[in-house]
Scaffold this motif. Structure first.
Motif, PDB file in Angstrom:
ATOM      1  N   LEU A 228       0.850  -1.199   0.000  1.00 55.24           N
ATOM      2  CA  LEU A 228       0.000   0.000   0.000  1.00 55.24           C
ATOM      3  C   LEU A 228       0.886   1.249   0.000  1.00 55.24           C
ATOM      4  N   GLN A 229       0.684   2.116  -1.005  1.00 63.35           N
ATOM      5  CA  GLN A 229       1.333   3.422  -1.062  1.00 63.35           C
ATOM      6  C   GLN A 229       0.285   4.482  -0.745  1.00 63.35           C
ATOM      7  N   TYR A 230       0.493   5.132   0.363  1.00 64.57           N
ATOM      8  CA  TYR A 230      -0.479   6.120   0.851  1.00 64.57           C
ATOM      9  C   TYR A 230       0.159   7.510   0.768  1.00 64.57           C
ATOM     10  N   TYR A 231      -0.361   8.338  -0.175  1.00 66.39           N
ATOM     11  CA  TYR A 231       0.089   9.720  -0.320  1.00 66.39           C
ATOM     12  C   TYR A 231      -0.943  10.626   0.358  1.00 66.39           C
ATOM     13  N   VAL A 232      -0.487  11.405   1.302  1.00 69.91           N
ATOM     14  CA  VAL A 232      -1.398  12.223   2.100  1.00 69.91           C
ATOM     15  C   VAL A 232      -2.120  13.245   1.234  1.00 69.91           C
ATOM     16  N   MET A 233      -1.424  13.919   0.344  1.00 66.97           N
ATOM     17  CA  MET A 233      -2.044  14.943  -0.494  1.00 66.97           C
ATOM     18  C   MET A 233      -3.053  14.336  -1.471  1.00 66.97           C
ATOM     19  N   HIS A 234      -2.902  13.084  -1.794  1.00 73.40           N
ATOM     20  CA  HIS A 234      -3.830  12.442  -2.722  1.00 73.40           C
ATOM     21  C   HIS A 234      -4.967  11.716  -1.996  1.00 73.40           C
ATOM     22  N   LYS A 238      -6.456  18.544   2.149  1.00 74.21           N
ATOM     23  CA  LYS A 238      -6.755  19.436   3.270  1.00 74.21           C
ATOM     24  C   LYS A 238      -8.256  19.663   3.432  1.00 74.21           C
ATOM     25  N   ASP A 239      -9.005  19.737   2.345  1.00 76.67           N
ATOM     26  CA  ASP A 239     -10.428  20.019   2.430  1.00 76.67           C
ATOM     27  C   ASP A 239     -11.281  18.778   2.646  1.00 76.67           C
ATOM     28  N   SER A 240     -10.678  17.615   2.843  1.00 75.54           N
ATOM     29  CA  SER A 240     -11.447  16.379   3.035  1.00 75.54           C
ATOM     30  C   SER A 240     -11.812  16.212   4.504  1.00 75.54           C
ATOM     31  N   ASN A 241     -12.772  15.335   4.738  1.00 77.24           N
ATOM     32  CA  ASN A 241     -13.234  15.057   6.095  1.00 77.24           C
ATOM     33  C   ASN A 241     -12.236  14.123   6.799  1.00 77.24           C
TER      34      ASN A 241
END
Length: 419
Positions: A228-234, A238-241
């Protein structure tokens, strides 16, 4: 013829003197002998001579003068004079003889010329059982070692190490530490805690590139579903819940570790841009690093990639560029770790791997690798020209890139004719 005159008889006083004088002499002699015997007995008990020569001579003279006394029948009985050795003296002599005999050492007995036979050794069955038990234990140990090697070979870590050394420049210490951690953890399938590795350093030094290499390698040796590759910006902008992001991350981790436990594989989670992750999401992720969890959550590898601590790394490298302190990276590790703990406690359980600044020679290697990827001829003069267009920290005779290899791709893309 004259009549003979009668001989006058001796008076009664003379007959008395003739009888008394031997008696007195005998009494005197008896006393002297008694005194001599007592002195002799005392000398014998103390271990000295019994009689002196002078005393013995005197006794002989007295005995010779009084022969008539000893010839009389009245003194022949031994009840008056007894010259035998006393019983006490005999006992003393016997004890001395016994002591002398005891003090004598026993004679040494030398072996003869006859044949000697060694004692017969009785073979015990317990010895055979012990040898069999030791053989079984050694076989089990060798079998366990072979199983460990087989488990490591399943992930092909030697090929991963060669890929890292070929594609990641200037980070030899970081590569060695990552490989040591992976080899130790992947040697067995069951663990008591997950492996958490944190890659920290300034921008452009190869952290994200290292994450992509690890993801590509483990996807090739395992199924794609276990990486699993988890990119925070993707995945969580910032506007997500935040609640939705936490639920999605928890579902992905739970689903992957469950499937990996069934197939006895260790999943790999790579989180990039951790510095941009919200604190509630960091707290959720921190919960999966605890020790008191079910087994499937303990058998996992988590890779944290962030720029947190990059300023401390840059400052440390520039201050110690002219010294040999870089040969001992423990000081740099402690500086980065203190900075990370101030940011969040998620790094308390992580293995810190600092990435250092890249020198100008490393930037040239980045340009060479990118030119070969794009199909350009690797001209050394062109590579030197491209590397000189970037900005550097100049410390004495060393130059460290400010942006690392971040701008290499953009510079190479400008060489295309259609751009």
């Amino acid at each position: 013829m004259e009549a003979m005159e009668p001989i006058p008889e001796a008076p009664a006083s003379q007959h008395k003197l003739s009888l008394v004088s031997p008696l007195r002499a005998a009494i005197r002699l008896r006393r002297k002998i008694r005194t001599l015997k007592t002195s002799r007995l005392q000398l014998d008990l103390s271990g000295r001579r019994t009689l002196d020569n002078s005393k013995s001579c005197l006794l002989r003279r007295q005995l010779s003068t009084d022969k008539s006394f000893f010839s009389s029948t009245s003194f022949e009985s031994p009840k008056y004079f007894n010259f035998d050795t006393p019983t006490l003296e005999r006992v003393n002599f016997s004890t001395l003889k016994r002591k002398k005999k005891r003090r004598k050492s026993r004679p040494v007995l030398y072996p003869g010329n006859g044949k000697k036979y060694l004692p017969i050794e009785h073979k015990s069955k317990a010895k055979r059982c012990l040898i069999l038990f030791i053989g079984i234990v050694c076989f089990q140990i060798l079998n366990a070692i072979e199983n460990l090697d087989d488990n490591v070979l399943k992930y092909e870590l030697d090929g991963l190490e060669k890929t890292m050394q070929r594609e990641v420049f200037g980070q030899k210490i970081a590569i060695d530490k990552i490989m040591d951690l992976l080899k130790d953890y992947l040697a067995t399938h069951c663990h008591n805690k997950p492996l958490v590795i944190s890659l920290n350093g300034p921008s452009g030094v190869g952290k994200s590139h290292m994450g992509r290499i690890l993801a590509k390698h483990f996807r090739s040796v395992m199924d794609n579903d276990f990486v699993l590759q988890y990119y925070v910006m993707h995945n969580c902008p910032k506007d997500s819940n935040i609640t939705t992001c936490k639920k999605e991350l928890a579902d992905m981790i739970s689903d992957m570790v469950t499937r990996a436990e069934i197939e006895e594989k260790i999943p790999v989670f790579i989180y990039d841009e951790i510095e941009l992750m919200p604190l509630p999401l960091l707290d959720t992720l921190r919960g999966y690093f605890q020790l008191k969890q079910s087994n499937e959550y303990l058998n996992a590898i988590h890779l944290l990639i962030s720029n947190v601590g990059g300023n401390e790394v840059t400052k440390f490298i520039l201050q110690n560029a002219s010294s040999d302190v870089l040969n001992v990276p423990q000081e740099l590790h402690n500086i980065v770790q203190s900075s990370l703990r101030q940011h969040h406690n998620i790094w308390d359980v992580a293995e810190i791997v600092p990435f250092t600044l890249l020198e100008k020679s490393h930037i040239a290697n980045c340009f060479l690798d990118e030119l070969l990827r794009e199909g350009f001829y690797p001209d050394n003069s062109n590579i030197e020209n491209l590397a000189g267009q970037l900005k550097y920290y100049t410390i004495e005779d060393k130059q460290y890139s400010i942006t690392g290899c971040k701008q290499v791709v953009n510079k190479v893309n400008l060489l295309h004719p259609y751009t």
